[in-house]
Design a protein around this motif. Structure first.
Motif, mmCIF file in Angstrom:
data_model
loop_
_atom_site.group_PDB
_atom_site.id
_atom_site.type_symbol
_atom_site.label_atom_id
_atom_site.label_comp_id
_atom_site.label_asym_id
_atom_site.label_seq_id
_atom_site.Cartn_x
_atom_site.Cartn_y
_atom_site.Cartn_z
ATOM 1 N N TRP A 190 0.916 -1.273 -0.121
ATOM 2 C CA TRP A 190 -0.220 0.018 -0.006
ATOM 3 C C TRP A 190 0.778 1.376 -0.037
ATOM 4 O O TRP A 190 2.047 1.190 0.411
ATOM 5 C CB TRP A 190 -0.860 0.135 1.342
ATOM 6 C CG TRP A 190 -1.963 -1.075 1.189
ATOM 7 C CD1 TRP A 190 -3.279 -0.766 0.863
ATOM 8 C CD2 TRP A 190 -1.952 -2.271 1.756
ATOM 9 N NE1 TRP A 190 -3.810 -1.874 0.982
ATOM 10 C CE2 TRP A 190 -3.092 -2.799 1.588
ATOM 11 C CE3 TRP A 190 -0.779 -3.070 2.236
ATOM 12 C CZ2 TRP A 190 -3.368 -4.441 1.919
ATOM 13 C CZ3 TRP A 190 -0.960 -4.480 2.635
ATOM 14 C CH2 TRP A 190 -2.422 -4.987 2.469
ATOM 15 N N THR A 191 0.179 2.331 -0.412
ATOM 16 C CA THR A 191 0.969 3.870 -0.280
ATOM 17 C C THR A 191 0.242 4.322 0.946
ATOM 18 O O THR A 191 -0.874 4.456 0.874
ATOM 19 C CB THR A 191 0.633 4.574 -1.370
ATOM 20 O OG1 THR A 191 1.538 3.925 -2.574
ATOM 21 C CG2 THR A 191 1.378 5.804 -1.201
ATOM 22 N N VAL A 192 0.802 4.749 1.939
ATOM 23 C CA VAL A 192 0.244 5.326 3.247
ATOM 24 C C VAL A 192 0.435 6.720 2.959
ATOM 25 O O VAL A 192 1.691 7.392 2.900
ATOM 26 C CB VAL A 192 0.831 4.879 4.511
ATOM 27 C CG1 VAL A 192 0.173 5.514 5.747
ATOM 28 C CG2 VAL A 192 0.743 3.489 4.575
ATOM 29 N N HIS A 193 -0.764 7.632 3.025
ATOM 30 C CA HIS A 193 -0.548 8.978 2.750
ATOM 31 C C HIS A 193 -0.562 9.592 4.143
ATOM 32 O O HIS A 193 -1.597 8.910 5.104
ATOM 33 C CB HIS A 193 -1.803 9.582 1.969
ATOM 34 C CG HIS A 193 -1.737 8.987 0.609
ATOM 35 N ND1 HIS A 193 -0.989 8.946 -0.422
ATOM 36 C CD2 HIS A 193 -2.842 7.903 0.058
ATOM 37 C CE1 HIS A 193 -1.403 8.281 -1.499
ATOM 38 N NE2 HIS A 193 -2.444 7.423 -1.204
ATOM 39 N N PRO A 204 3.409 16.842 4.121
ATOM 40 C CA PRO A 204 2.799 15.564 3.638
ATOM 41 C C PRO A 204 3.895 14.537 3.232
ATOM 42 O O PRO A 204 4.751 15.029 2.515
ATOM 43 C CB PRO A 204 1.875 15.870 2.502
ATOM 44 C CG PRO A 204 2.510 16.995 1.813
ATOM 45 C CD PRO A 204 2.908 17.791 3.150
ATOM 46 N N VAL A 205 3.685 13.183 3.831
ATOM 47 C CA VAL A 205 4.780 12.172 3.465
ATOM 48 C C VAL A 205 4.110 11.020 3.196
ATOM 49 O O VAL A 205 3.262 10.460 3.981
ATOM 50 C CB VAL A 205 5.896 12.102 4.692
ATOM 51 C CG1 VAL A 205 6.504 10.840 4.451
ATOM 52 C CG2 VAL A 205 6.722 13.186 4.625
ATOM 53 N N ASP A 206 4.355 10.326 2.195
ATOM 54 C CA ASP A 206 3.971 8.975 1.569
ATOM 55 C C ASP A 206 4.968 8.000 2.152
ATOM 56 O O ASP A 206 5.960 7.930 1.897
ATOM 57 C CB ASP A 206 3.619 8.938 0.131
ATOM 58 C CG ASP A 206 2.185 9.527 -0.168
ATOM 59 O OD1 ASP A 206 1.606 10.134 1.050
ATOM 60 O OD2 ASP A 206 2.127 9.930 -1.497
ATOM 61 N N LEU A 207 4.161 6.870 2.681
ATOM 62 C CA LEU A 207 4.994 5.611 2.879
ATOM 63 C C LEU A 207 4.919 4.460 1.988
ATOM 64 O O LEU A 207 3.674 4.231 1.526
ATOM 65 C CB LEU A 207 4.852 5.279 4.366
ATOM 66 C CG LEU A 207 5.078 5.949 5.447
ATOM 67 C CD1 LEU A 207 4.653 5.465 6.638
ATOM 68 C CD2 LEU A 207 6.611 6.697 5.534
ATOM 69 N N ASP A 208 5.882 3.677 1.368
ATOM 70 C CA ASP A 208 5.634 2.617 0.687
ATOM 71 C C ASP A 208 5.647 1.369 1.684
ATOM 72 O O ASP A 208 6.557 1.077 2.027
ATOM 73 C CB ASP A 208 6.776 2.261 -0.355
ATOM 74 C CG ASP A 208 6.554 3.615 -1.443
ATOM 75 O OD1 ASP A 208 5.503 4.115 -1.743
ATOM 76 O OD2 ASP A 208 7.857 4.006 -2.104
ATOM 77 N N THR A 229 9.150 2.394 3.672
ATOM 78 C CA THR A 229 10.193 3.044 3.167
ATOM 79 C C THR A 229 9.804 4.554 2.524
ATOM 80 O O THR A 229 8.518 4.461 1.725
ATOM 81 C CB THR A 229 11.046 2.518 1.914
ATOM 82 O OG1 THR A 229 10.199 2.244 0.953
ATOM 83 C CG2 THR A 229 11.628 1.223 2.570
ATOM 84 N N THR A 230 10.503 5.273 2.719
ATOM 85 C CA THR A 230 10.247 6.836 1.994
ATOM 86 C C THR A 230 11.517 7.496 2.023
ATOM 87 O O THR A 230 12.622 7.325 2.395
ATOM 88 C CB THR A 230 9.340 7.617 3.013
ATOM 89 O OG1 THR A 230 8.707 8.715 2.081
ATOM 90 C CG2 THR A 230 9.816 8.120 4.143
ATOM 91 N N GLU A 259 13.966 3.991 6.465
ATOM 92 C CA GLU A 259 13.551 2.551 6.587
ATOM 93 C C GLU A 259 12.775 2.159 7.874
ATOM 94 O O GLU A 259 13.316 2.324 8.706
ATOM 95 C CB GLU A 259 14.587 1.768 6.199
ATOM 96 C CG GLU A 259 15.290 1.968 4.867
ATOM 97 C CD GLU A 259 16.742 0.990 4.795
ATOM 98 O OE1 GLU A 259 17.028 0.281 5.651
ATOM 99 O OE2 GLU A 259 17.195 1.125 3.853
ATOM 100 N N LEU A 260 11.561 1.635 7.600
ATOM 101 C CA LEU A 260 10.732 1.242 9.013
ATOM 102 C C LEU A 260 10.779 -0.246 8.861
ATOM 103 O O LEU A 260 9.933 -0.931 8.069
ATOM 104 C CB LEU A 260 9.465 2.130 9.035
ATOM 105 C CG LEU A 260 9.575 3.403 8.874
ATOM 106 C CD1 LEU A 260 8.406 4.156 8.753
ATOM 107 C CD2 LEU A 260 10.395 4.143 9.915
#
Length: 273
Positions: A190-193, A204-208, A229-230, A259-260
């Protein structure tokens, strides 16, 4: 076309790396084929009429078996074969999940002198995930990171990162992330907005995000694992300090790769040690 099949996950996404093995009633393998990028299997191997067993395997998924009848025309249409994720549910069960800092990591990489990378991590953070019951896209996540917990393995560098040149931890002791939405990007991605507040500035930061699976832990609980990741630009958060060395090369890169790796425990709180 002797054999056709479509390999899918429970939520309808193609499994492009699936392998289909066909055996006859004696258990002898008569055909082996791989799914294409769309999860489709199309093989022209001629099969004698009769009953066969079809076994579908894919890394990360539990094997699935189905019966097939090859007609006098030599055709066998298997249709859709659904694979379940191995080691847990296709998606985490709905409800609250608490991030376990002891089994999670928040790391960032920055380029150093244009030739190597420096890795740092934050050792103190908390977080919560809420999996929506009906539509996973309505799920939410929020996390708080203690800025002073930065650790790059070098005390002098860590003290500089805590200073007003970078994180300014005395003025801005916490960094926060709160999601605003979720968009599917694949069967388990998912892409987390969301919005990241760091150094007193919200952007605003999106996470892959990749979902790695769900399973039981030794303490009687249920855990879900994720990796995200972002990439951040320091200037977006007013951290513009830099030092230029020879030939105009900056000592520290302008971007950070984040990296999470997250383990979350089902429920409102972590188990007692």
């Amino acid at each position: 076309m002797a054999l056709t099949a479509r390999i899918r996950t429970r939520d309808g996404w193609a499994v492009s790396h699936a392998v289909v093995t066909v055996t006859d009633m004696t258990g002898t393998q008569v055909l082996r084929a791989e799914a294409d990028a769309e999860g489709a299997v199309r093989d022209t191997t001629a099969l004698a009429p009769g009953a066969y067993t079809v076994i579908v395997t894919a890394v990360g998924y539990a094997p699935a078996a189905a019966g097939a009848i090859v007609t006098a025309s030599g055709r066998a249409e298997i249709g859709a074969v659904t694979l379940a994720r191995q080691g847990g549910a296709e998606l985490p069960p709905p409800g609250p999940w608490t991030i376990d800092p002891a089994h999670s990591s928040v790391a960032a990489l920055a380029q150093h002198l244009g030739i190597s990378s420096v890795r740092g991590r934050f050792t103190e953070f908390t977080g919560r995930i809420e999996i929506a019951p009906d539509e996973v896209e309505k799920s939410r996540v929020e996390a708080v990171i203690h800025a002073a917990s930065i650790d790059t393995g070098n005390r002098m560098r860590d003290d500089h990162l805590r200073s007003g040149d970078f994180l300014d931890v005395e003025k801005y002791p916490e960094m926060t992330y709160r999601s605003t939405g979720l968009t599917a990007a694949g069967s388990d991605r998912w892409t987390v907005h969301g919005e990241l507040t760091m150094h007193g500035i919200a952007r605003p930061v999106d996470l892959d995000l990749a979902y790695l699976g769900t399973g039981s832990d030794p303490w009687g609980g249920t855990r879900a694992a994720f990796r995200a990741t972002t990439e951040l630009r320091r200037e977006d958060f007013a951290m513009n300090y830099n030092q230029v060395v020879q030939a105009g090369i900056a000592a520290i890169g302008t971007t950070l790769k984040v990296e999470l790796d997250v383990q979350a425990v089902q429920g409102e709180s972590l188990p007692q040690a």
